[in-house]
Design a protein around this motif. Sequence first.
Motif, PDB file in Angstrom:
ATOM      1  N   LYS A 134      -3.245 -51.337 -22.915  1.00 35.53           N
ATOM      2  CA  LYS A 134      -2.248 -50.349 -23.320  1.00 35.53           C
ATOM      3  C   LYS A 134      -1.916 -49.463 -22.113  1.00 35.53           C
ATOM      4  O   LYS A 134      -2.269 -48.288 -22.062  1.00 35.53           O
ATOM      5  CB  LYS A 134      -2.754 -49.505 -24.492  1.00 35.53           C
ATOM      6  CG  LYS A 134      -2.914 -50.281 -25.786  1.00 35.53           C
ATOM      7  CD  LYS A 134      -3.342 -49.362 -26.917  1.00 35.53           C
ATOM      8  CE  LYS A 134      -3.489 -50.142 -28.218  1.00 35.53           C
ATOM      9  NZ  LYS A 134      -3.898 -49.259 -29.334  1.00 35.53           N
ATOM     10  N   PRO A 135      -1.241 -50.042 -21.135  1.00 33.77           N
ATOM     11  CA  PRO A 135      -1.001 -49.309 -19.887  1.00 33.77           C
ATOM     12  C   PRO A 135       0.031 -48.190 -20.059  1.00 33.77           C
ATOM     13  O   PRO A 135       0.926 -48.283 -20.901  1.00 33.77           O
ATOM     14  CB  PRO A 135      -0.466 -50.389 -18.955  1.00 33.77           C
ATOM     15  CG  PRO A 135       0.226 -51.345 -19.876  1.00 33.77           C
ATOM     16  CD  PRO A 135      -0.606 -51.368 -21.128  1.00 33.77           C
ATOM     17  N   LEU A 136      -0.090 -47.176 -19.260  1.00 31.43           N
ATOM     18  CA  LEU A 136       0.932 -46.129 -19.253  1.00 31.43           C
ATOM     19  C   LEU A 136       2.254 -46.683 -18.741  1.00 31.43           C
ATOM     20  O   LEU A 136       3.323 -46.290 -19.210  1.00 31.43           O
ATOM     21  CB  LEU A 136       0.471 -44.959 -18.388  1.00 31.43           C
ATOM     22  CG  LEU A 136      -0.494 -43.989 -19.063  1.00 31.43           C
ATOM     23  CD1 LEU A 136      -1.183 -43.113 -18.035  1.00 31.43           C
ATOM     24  CD2 LEU A 136       0.244 -43.129 -20.072  1.00 31.43           C
ATOM     25  N   VAL A 137       2.203 -47.578 -17.778  1.00 29.43           N
ATOM     26  CA  VAL A 137       3.387 -48.271 -17.268  1.00 29.43           C
ATOM     27  C   VAL A 137       3.278 -49.732 -17.690  1.00 29.43           C
ATOM     28  O   VAL A 137       2.302 -50.405 -17.375  1.00 29.43           O
ATOM     29  CB  VAL A 137       3.493 -48.156 -15.736  1.00 29.43           C
ATOM     30  CG1 VAL A 137       4.695 -48.937 -15.223  1.00 29.43           C
ATOM     31  CG2 VAL A 137       3.589 -46.696 -15.318  1.00 29.43           C
ATOM     32  N   SER A 138       4.277 -50.222 -18.400  1.00 33.18           N
ATOM     33  CA  SER A 138       4.198 -51.551 -19.010  1.00 33.18           C
ATOM     34  C   SER A 138       4.051 -52.672 -17.978  1.00 33.18           C
ATOM     35  O   SER A 138       4.528 -52.572 -16.844  1.00 33.18           O
ATOM     36  CB  SER A 138       5.451 -51.803 -19.845  1.00 33.18           C
ATOM     37  OG  SER A 138       5.449 -53.114 -20.377  1.00 33.18           O
TER      38      SER A 138
END
Length: 266
Positions: A122-126
């Motif tokens: 669940k990255p902050l930046v996709s």
Amino acid sequence: NTRNIINNIKKTKQMSEITKRMTNSDNWKMNEEKEPETKEELVYYSHPVCPFGQRVWIYLEEKKIKYDYVFIELTKERPQWYIDINPKKKVPAIKHDGKILYESYIVTQYLSEVFGDKNDPKPLVSHDAYTRAQERLWVDYCDKNLIGAYYGFLMNQDETKHEELSKKLDDTLTFIEENGLKDYKEGEDKYWFGDRFSIVDLAFAPFFQRFPVIEHYRGYTIPEKLTKIKSWIKHLKKQPSVEATGLTDQAFIKAYQGYAKKITKK
């Protein structure tokens, strides 16, 4: 001043371990000839009132990155050593392994690449190129539209323009509701992309956290019909990293008094 803000943080909010370290630091004494000594590989230069600085701070908290927080006093002339770091004289800035960067969105993108969002489910930046483009699109909308509408209204000293500026902020929020959050499911989704706290949430959160300021000084409230925005904001404010890096409503109201000046309160 900065000391009063630090004391307010200590007295009125629950602090993460990082925040405790920051508020107990002597590094807030910034207007000196020499840059204070730091220990961590990453140094974060900012001020707790600055929403752009808070964006970077939220990222550091989310990823549990070790850093030293160096206060930059915004009400006084910047010392030359900080101008050498950021010639724009603004916050935030970072120094990582001796290398300097500033501008909040650029810094968070850099941190994402360096500190390993690639392996985060669940990255902050996709990880997905199209979703990353969507993220950039809505961060850009925040920067070019929401921020201008918010501060334009808050800083306006002509009461005859209040209705016009209030409508502009209404329209900006409505655009977000009807376009950015069109697939948002109230009662199910928390964040912009459902259950993933993203760079979009991080970009908007500091400004929504400051909406009590514009309510206090301008009597502005988000229209009742914008239920998705209201639900989203509620979840953003509860995000631990946002809570840990923000001030209380009253502290923000006091800190922004200079922006609002003489216009009557609600």
